[in-house]
Design a protein around this motif. Structure first.
Motif, PDB file in Angstrom:
ATOM      1  N   ARG A 146       9.806  -2.560  12.464  1.00 30.15           N
ATOM      2  CA  ARG A 146       9.180  -1.552  13.321  1.00 30.15           C
ATOM      3  C   ARG A 146       8.735  -0.319  12.553  1.00 30.15           C
ATOM      4  O   ARG A 146       8.226   0.626  13.145  1.00 30.15           O
ATOM      5  CB  ARG A 146      10.155  -1.148  14.429  1.00 30.15           C
ATOM      6  CG  ARG A 146      10.492  -2.290  15.386  1.00 30.15           C
ATOM      7  CD  ARG A 146      11.303  -1.807  16.564  1.00 30.15           C
ATOM      8  NE  ARG A 146      11.577  -2.890  17.508  1.00 30.15           N
ATOM      9  CZ  ARG A 146      12.201  -2.726  18.668  1.00 30.15           C
ATOM     10  NH1 ARG A 146      12.627  -1.527  19.013  1.00 30.15           N
ATOM     11  NH2 ARG A 146      12.415  -3.750  19.462  1.00 30.15           N
ATOM     12  N   LYS A 147       8.922  -0.325  11.262  1.00 26.59           N
ATOM     13  CA  LYS A 147       8.550   0.822  10.446  1.00 26.59           C
ATOM     14  C   LYS A 147       7.131   0.655   9.922  1.00 26.59           C
ATOM     15  O   LYS A 147       6.812  -0.360   9.305  1.00 26.59           O
ATOM     16  CB  LYS A 147       9.530   0.995   9.286  1.00 26.59           C
ATOM     17  CG  LYS A 147      10.945   1.308   9.749  1.00 26.59           C
ATOM     18  CD  LYS A 147      11.891   1.481   8.576  1.00 26.59           C
ATOM     19  CE  LYS A 147      13.300   1.827   9.061  1.00 26.59           C
ATOM     20  NZ  LYS A 147      14.239   2.012   7.923  1.00 26.59           N
ATOM     21  N   VAL A 148       6.302   1.650  10.192  1.00 28.87           N
ATOM     22  CA  VAL A 148       4.888   1.596   9.811  1.00 28.87           C
ATOM     23  C   VAL A 148       4.565   2.754   8.879  1.00 28.87           C
ATOM     24  O   VAL A 148       4.961   3.887   9.112  1.00 28.87           O
ATOM     25  CB  VAL A 148       3.966   1.672  11.048  1.00 28.87           C
ATOM     26  CG1 VAL A 148       2.501   1.620  10.630  1.00 28.87           C
ATOM     27  CG2 VAL A 148       4.285   0.544  12.019  1.00 28.87           C
ATOM     28  N   MET A 149       3.857   2.450   7.808  1.00 24.46           N
ATOM     29  CA  MET A 149       3.395   3.473   6.870  1.00 24.46           C
ATOM     30  C   MET A 149       1.875   3.473   6.874  1.00 24.46           C
ATOM     31  O   MET A 149       1.246   2.422   6.811  1.00 24.46           O
ATOM     32  CB  MET A 149       3.897   3.174   5.450  1.00 24.46           C
ATOM     33  CG  MET A 149       5.405   3.242   5.301  1.00 24.46           C
ATOM     34  SD  MET A 149       6.003   4.922   5.176  1.00 24.46           S
ATOM     35  CE  MET A 149       5.473   5.338   3.534  1.00 24.46           C
ATOM     36  N   LEU A 150       1.290   4.677   6.974  1.00 24.17           N
ATOM     37  CA  LEU A 150      -0.156   4.820   6.936  1.00 24.17           C
ATOM     38  C   LEU A 150      -0.565   5.661   5.745  1.00 24.17           C
ATOM     39  O   LEU A 150       0.067   6.657   5.428  1.00 24.17           O
ATOM     40  CB  LEU A 150      -0.666   5.506   8.213  1.00 24.17           C
ATOM     41  CG  LEU A 150      -0.420   4.826   9.557  1.00 24.17           C
ATOM     42  CD1 LEU A 150      -0.980   5.689  10.680  1.00 24.17           C
ATOM     43  CD2 LEU A 150      -1.054   3.448   9.590  1.00 24.17           C
ATOM     44  N   LYS A 151      -1.652   5.253   5.097  1.00 20.51           N
ATOM     45  CA  LYS A 151      -2.203   6.030   3.992  1.00 20.51           C
ATOM     46  C   LYS A 151      -3.716   5.865   3.994  1.00 20.51           C
ATOM     47  O   LYS A 151      -4.237   4.760   4.084  1.00 20.51           O
ATOM     48  CB  LYS A 151      -1.622   5.567   2.643  1.00 20.51           C
ATOM     49  CG  LYS A 151      -2.188   6.309   1.453  1.00 20.51           C
ATOM     50  CD  LYS A 151      -1.884   7.794   1.502  1.00 20.51           C
ATOM     51  CE  LYS A 151      -2.534   8.534   0.344  1.00 20.51           C
ATOM     52  NZ  LYS A 151      -2.565   9.989   0.552  1.00 20.51           N
ATOM     53  N   TYR A 152      -4.412   7.001   3.900  1.00 18.61           N
ATOM     54  CA  TYR A 152      -5.874   6.990   3.841  1.00 18.61           C
ATOM     55  C   TYR A 152      -6.330   7.229   2.412  1.00 18.61           C
ATOM     56  O   TYR A 152      -5.759   8.056   1.695  1.00 18.61           O
ATOM     57  CB  TYR A 152      -6.467   8.077   4.746  1.00 18.61           C
ATOM     58  CG  TYR A 152      -6.271   7.822   6.222  1.00 18.61           C
ATOM     59  CD1 TYR A 152      -7.235   7.144   6.963  1.00 18.61           C
ATOM     60  CD2 TYR A 152      -5.125   8.263   6.871  1.00 18.61           C
ATOM     61  CE1 TYR A 152      -7.053   6.909   8.318  1.00 18.61           C
ATOM     62  CE2 TYR A 152      -4.943   8.032   8.228  1.00 18.61           C
ATOM     63  CZ  TYR A 152      -5.905   7.353   8.946  1.00 18.61           C
ATOM     64  OH  TYR A 152      -5.728   7.127  10.288  1.00 18.61           O
ATOM     65  N   THR A 153      -7.382   6.518   2.010  1.00 19.08           N
ATOM     66  CA  THR A 153      -7.958   6.680   0.686  1.00 19.08           C
ATOM     67  C   THR A 153      -9.461   6.880   0.817  1.00 19.08           C
ATOM     68  O   THR A 153     -10.158   6.039   1.413  1.00 19.08           O
ATOM     69  CB  THR A 153      -7.684   5.440  -0.192  1.00 19.08           C
ATOM     70  OG1 THR A 153      -6.271   5.253  -0.322  1.00 19.08           O
ATOM     71  CG2 THR A 153      -8.293   5.621  -1.580  1.00 19.08           C
ATOM     72  N   VAL A 154      -9.956   7.982   0.272  1.00 18.84           N
ATOM     73  CA  VAL A 154     -11.393   8.233   0.263  1.00 18.84           C
ATOM     74  C   VAL A 154     -12.032   7.314  -0.773  1.00 18.84           C
ATOM     75  O   VAL A 154     -11.573   7.222  -1.917  1.00 18.84           O
ATOM     76  CB  VAL A 154     -11.697   9.709  -0.065  1.00 18.84           C
ATOM     77  CG1 VAL A 154     -13.192   9.934  -0.197  1.00 18.84           C
ATOM     78  CG2 VAL A 154     -11.104  10.617   1.010  1.00 18.84           C
TER      79      VAL A 154
END
Length: 204
Positions: A146-154
Protein backbone atom coordinates in the motif's frame (compact mmCIF):
# COMPACT_ATOMS: atom_id res chain seq x y z
CA UNK A 1 -9.08 9.54 -32.55
CA UNK A 2 -11.64 12.37 -32.95
CA UNK A 3 -11.38 15.36 -30.61
CA UNK A 4 -14.79 14.77 -29.08
CA UNK A 5 -17.33 11.93 -28.73
CA UNK A 6 -20.36 11.46 -30.96
CA UNK A 7 -23.51 13.30 -29.88
CA UNK A 8 -27.14 12.93 -30.85
CA UNK A 9 -29.02 15.73 -32.59
CA UNK A 10 -30.75 16.52 -29.30
CA UNK A 11 -27.42 16.78 -27.49
CA UNK A 12 -26.00 19.00 -30.22
CA UNK A 13 -29.00 21.30 -29.82
CA UNK A 14 -28.59 21.32 -26.04
CA UNK A 15 -24.95 22.38 -26.43
CA UNK A 16 -25.89 25.17 -28.81
CA UNK A 17 -28.55 26.46 -26.44
CA UNK A 18 -26.23 26.21 -23.43
CA UNK A 19 -23.48 28.08 -25.29
CA UNK A 20 -25.94 30.86 -26.13
CA UNK A 21 -26.87 31.20 -22.44
CA UNK A 22 -23.25 31.46 -21.32
CA UNK A 23 -20.96 29.54 -18.99
CA UNK A 24 -23.45 29.33 -16.08
CA UNK A 25 -25.54 26.99 -18.22
CA UNK A 26 -22.87 24.31 -17.72
CA UNK A 27 -23.97 23.71 -14.12
CA UNK A 28 -27.59 24.80 -14.44
CA UNK A 29 -28.80 22.68 -17.34
CA UNK A 30 -30.00 19.18 -16.33
CA UNK A 31 -30.36 18.29 -20.01
CA UNK A 32 -26.56 18.37 -20.31
CA UNK A 33 -26.03 15.54 -17.81
CA UNK A 34 -25.85 12.70 -20.33
CA UNK A 35 -23.55 14.45 -22.77
CA UNK A 36 -21.29 15.62 -19.91
CA UNK A 37 -20.86 11.98 -18.91
CA UNK A 38 -19.90 11.22 -22.52
CA UNK A 39 -17.34 14.04 -22.45
CA UNK A 40 -15.89 12.80 -19.15
CA UNK A 41 -15.55 9.20 -20.36
CA UNK A 42 -13.99 10.31 -23.64
CA UNK A 43 -11.59 12.67 -21.84
CA UNK A 44 -10.43 9.85 -19.55
CA UNK A 45 -9.73 7.70 -22.60
CA UNK A 46 -7.63 10.51 -24.10
CA UNK A 47 -5.60 10.98 -20.90
CA UNK A 48 -5.21 7.26 -20.29
CA UNK A 49 -7.24 7.63 -17.07
CA UNK A 50 -4.75 10.13 -15.69
CA UNK A 51 -5.24 13.66 -14.46
CA UNK A 52 -4.30 15.84 -17.42
CA UNK A 53 -2.12 18.08 -15.21
CA UNK A 54 -0.48 16.04 -12.42
CA UNK A 55 -0.55 12.80 -14.39
CA UNK A 56 -1.75 10.70 -11.46
CA UNK A 57 -3.81 7.60 -12.17
CA UNK A 58 -7.52 8.29 -11.61
CA UNK A 59 -8.77 5.02 -13.09
CA UNK A 60 -11.78 3.72 -11.22
CA UNK A 61 -12.07 6.84 -9.07
CA UNK A 62 -15.55 7.91 -8.03
CA UNK A 63 -16.86 10.26 -10.71
CA UNK A 64 -17.38 13.15 -8.33
CA UNK A 65 -13.63 13.52 -7.73
CA UNK A 66 -12.91 13.77 -11.47
CA UNK A 67 -13.62 17.05 -13.22
CA UNK A 68 -14.29 17.82 -16.85
CA UNK A 69 -11.56 20.38 -17.29
CA UNK A 70 -11.96 23.48 -19.42
CA UNK A 71 -8.36 24.41 -20.15
CA UNK A 72 -9.43 27.90 -21.21
CA UNK A 73 -11.91 28.77 -18.42
CA UNK A 74 -15.50 28.67 -19.61
CA UNK A 75 -16.26 31.80 -17.55
CA UNK A 76 -13.84 33.77 -19.74
CA UNK A 77 -14.07 31.83 -23.01
CA UNK A 78 -17.68 30.55 -23.10
CA UNK A 79 -17.53 29.98 -26.88
CA UNK A 80 -15.11 27.10 -26.24
CA UNK A 81 -17.27 25.46 -23.55
CA UNK A 82 -17.87 22.37 -25.71
CA UNK A 83 -14.80 22.60 -27.96
CA UNK A 84 -13.03 19.23 -27.90
CA UNK A 85 -9.56 20.77 -27.91
CA UNK A 86 -10.45 22.72 -24.77
CA UNK A 87 -11.73 19.75 -22.77
CA UNK A 88 -9.94 17.15 -20.71
CA UNK A 89 -10.17 15.28 -17.40
CA UNK A 90 -8.47 16.40 -14.21
CA UNK A 91 -8.45 15.72 -10.50
CA UNK A 92 -10.16 18.30 -8.29
CA UNK A 93 -6.85 19.22 -6.66
CA UNK A 94 -5.39 20.50 -9.92
CA UNK A 95 -8.60 22.01 -11.27
CA UNK A 96 -10.41 23.50 -8.28
CA UNK A 97 -7.61 24.12 -5.77
CA UNK A 98 -4.83 25.29 -8.08
CA UNK A 99 -5.79 26.29 -11.61
CA UNK A 100 -9.36 27.47 -11.00
CA UNK A 101 -10.29 30.22 -13.52
CA UNK A 102 -6.79 31.63 -13.89
CA UNK A 103 -5.28 32.36 -17.28
CA UNK A 104 -1.75 33.17 -16.15
CA UNK A 105 -0.52 30.07 -17.97
CA UNK A 106 -1.15 31.78 -21.30
CA UNK A 107 1.85 33.39 -22.95
CA UNK A 108 1.30 36.79 -24.54
CA UNK A 109 -2.46 36.40 -24.84
CA UNK A 110 -5.02 38.76 -23.34
CA UNK A 111 -8.06 37.15 -21.75
CA UNK A 112 -10.35 38.67 -24.38
CA UNK A 113 -8.32 37.56 -27.39
CA UNK A 114 -10.36 35.18 -29.52
CA UNK A 115 -7.94 34.39 -32.30
CA UNK A 116 -6.12 31.09 -32.81
CA UNK A 117 -5.84 30.11 -29.17
CA UNK A 118 -5.29 26.41 -29.72
CA UNK A 119 -1.57 26.54 -30.44
CA UNK A 120 0.90 24.84 -28.17
CA UNK A 121 3.30 27.80 -28.05
CA UNK A 122 0.66 29.95 -26.32
CA UNK A 123 0.59 27.70 -23.25
CA UNK A 124 3.32 27.73 -20.63
CA UNK A 125 2.20 24.43 -19.15
CA UNK A 126 1.72 21.11 -20.93
CA UNK A 127 -1.53 21.42 -22.85
CA UNK A 128 -3.55 18.23 -22.42
CA UNK A 129 -4.54 18.08 -26.10
CA UNK A 130 -1.80 19.95 -27.93
CA UNK A 131 1.27 18.46 -26.26
CA UNK A 132 2.50 14.98 -25.39
CA UNK A 133 2.73 14.96 -21.60
CA UNK A 134 5.49 12.38 -21.33
CA UNK A 135 7.67 14.33 -23.76
CA UNK A 136 7.91 17.11 -21.18
CA UNK A 137 7.34 15.55 -17.77
CA UNK A 138 7.55 11.98 -16.53
CA UNK A 139 5.74 10.70 -13.47
CA UNK A 140 7.58 7.76 -11.94
CA UNK A 141 5.37 5.80 -9.57
CA UNK A 142 6.49 2.87 -7.46
CA UNK A 143 4.18 0.86 -5.25
CA UNK A 144 5.03 -1.84 -2.73
CA UNK A 145 1.93 -3.11 -1.01
CA UNK A 146 0.00 0.00 0.00
CA UNK A 147 3.02 2.27 -0.02
CA UNK A 148 3.29 4.52 -3.06
CA UNK A 149 6.21 6.72 -4.08
CA UNK A 150 5.86 9.47 -6.67
CA UNK A 151 8.65 11.30 -8.46
CA UNK A 152 8.46 13.75 -11.35
CA UNK A 153 11.28 14.22 -13.85
CA UNK A 154 11.45 17.08 -16.33
CA UNK A 155 12.37 15.67 -19.75
CA UNK A 156 15.29 17.26 -21.61
CA UNK A 157 15.07 20.50 -19.61
CA UNK A 158 11.60 21.13 -21.03
CA UNK A 159 10.35 24.59 -20.08
CA UNK A 160 6.77 23.30 -20.24
CA UNK A 161 7.64 20.38 -18.00
CA UNK A 162 9.31 22.65 -15.45
CA UNK A 163 6.43 25.14 -15.55
CA UNK A 164 3.83 22.39 -15.09
CA UNK A 165 5.79 20.98 -12.14
CA UNK A 166 5.92 24.40 -10.49
CA UNK A 167 2.44 25.64 -11.44
CA UNK A 168 0.63 22.57 -10.12
CA UNK A 169 2.92 22.32 -7.06
CA UNK A 170 3.80 18.72 -7.86
CA UNK A 171 6.60 18.73 -5.29
CA UNK A 172 3.88 18.58 -2.63
CA UNK A 173 2.57 15.32 -4.10
CA UNK A 174 6.09 13.87 -4.00
CA UNK A 175 6.65 14.89 -0.37
CA UNK A 176 3.23 13.76 0.76
CA UNK A 177 3.62 10.31 -0.77
CA UNK A 178 7.18 10.01 0.53
CA UNK A 179 6.06 10.75 4.08
CA UNK A 180 3.27 8.19 3.90
CA UNK A 181 5.61 5.55 2.42
CA UNK A 182 7.99 6.13 5.35
CA UNK A 183 5.17 5.52 7.79
CA UNK A 184 4.72 9.18 8.70
CA UNK A 185 1.59 11.22 8.44
CA UNK A 186 1.30 12.82 5.01
CA UNK A 187 1.73 16.54 4.57
CA UNK A 188 -1.89 17.06 3.65
CA UNK A 189 -2.57 20.14 1.58
CA UNK A 190 -4.97 22.81 2.74
CA UNK A 191 -8.23 22.26 0.89
CA UNK A 192 -9.41 25.87 1.07
CA UNK A 193 -7.69 27.62 -1.88
CA UNK A 194 -7.69 31.03 -0.16
CA UNK A 195 -6.05 29.62 2.97
CA UNK A 196 -3.52 27.75 0.85
CA UNK A 197 -2.57 30.96 -0.99
CA UNK A 198 -2.17 32.81 2.31
CA UNK A 199 -0.02 29.97 3.66
CA UNK A 200 2.15 29.95 0.53
CA UNK A 201 2.69 33.70 0.88
CA UNK A 202 4.28 33.35 4.33
CA UNK A 203 6.08 30.05 3.73
CA UNK A 204 9.84 30.13 3.11
Amino acid sequence: MPNRPTFTDEEELAMQEASARGHTAWDRSPELATLKEKIKRFSLIKTGSRCCYCGRNIYGEFGMVIDIEHILPKSIYPKYMFRGCNLSASCKRCNMNIKKSNTDFLSGVGTKKTGKLFRSKLYKFIHPNLDKYDSHLLLISSQVGRKVMLKYTVVDASSKGAYTYSYFKLDRLEKNNFDIAQGSRGRLEIENPELQEAFDAISP
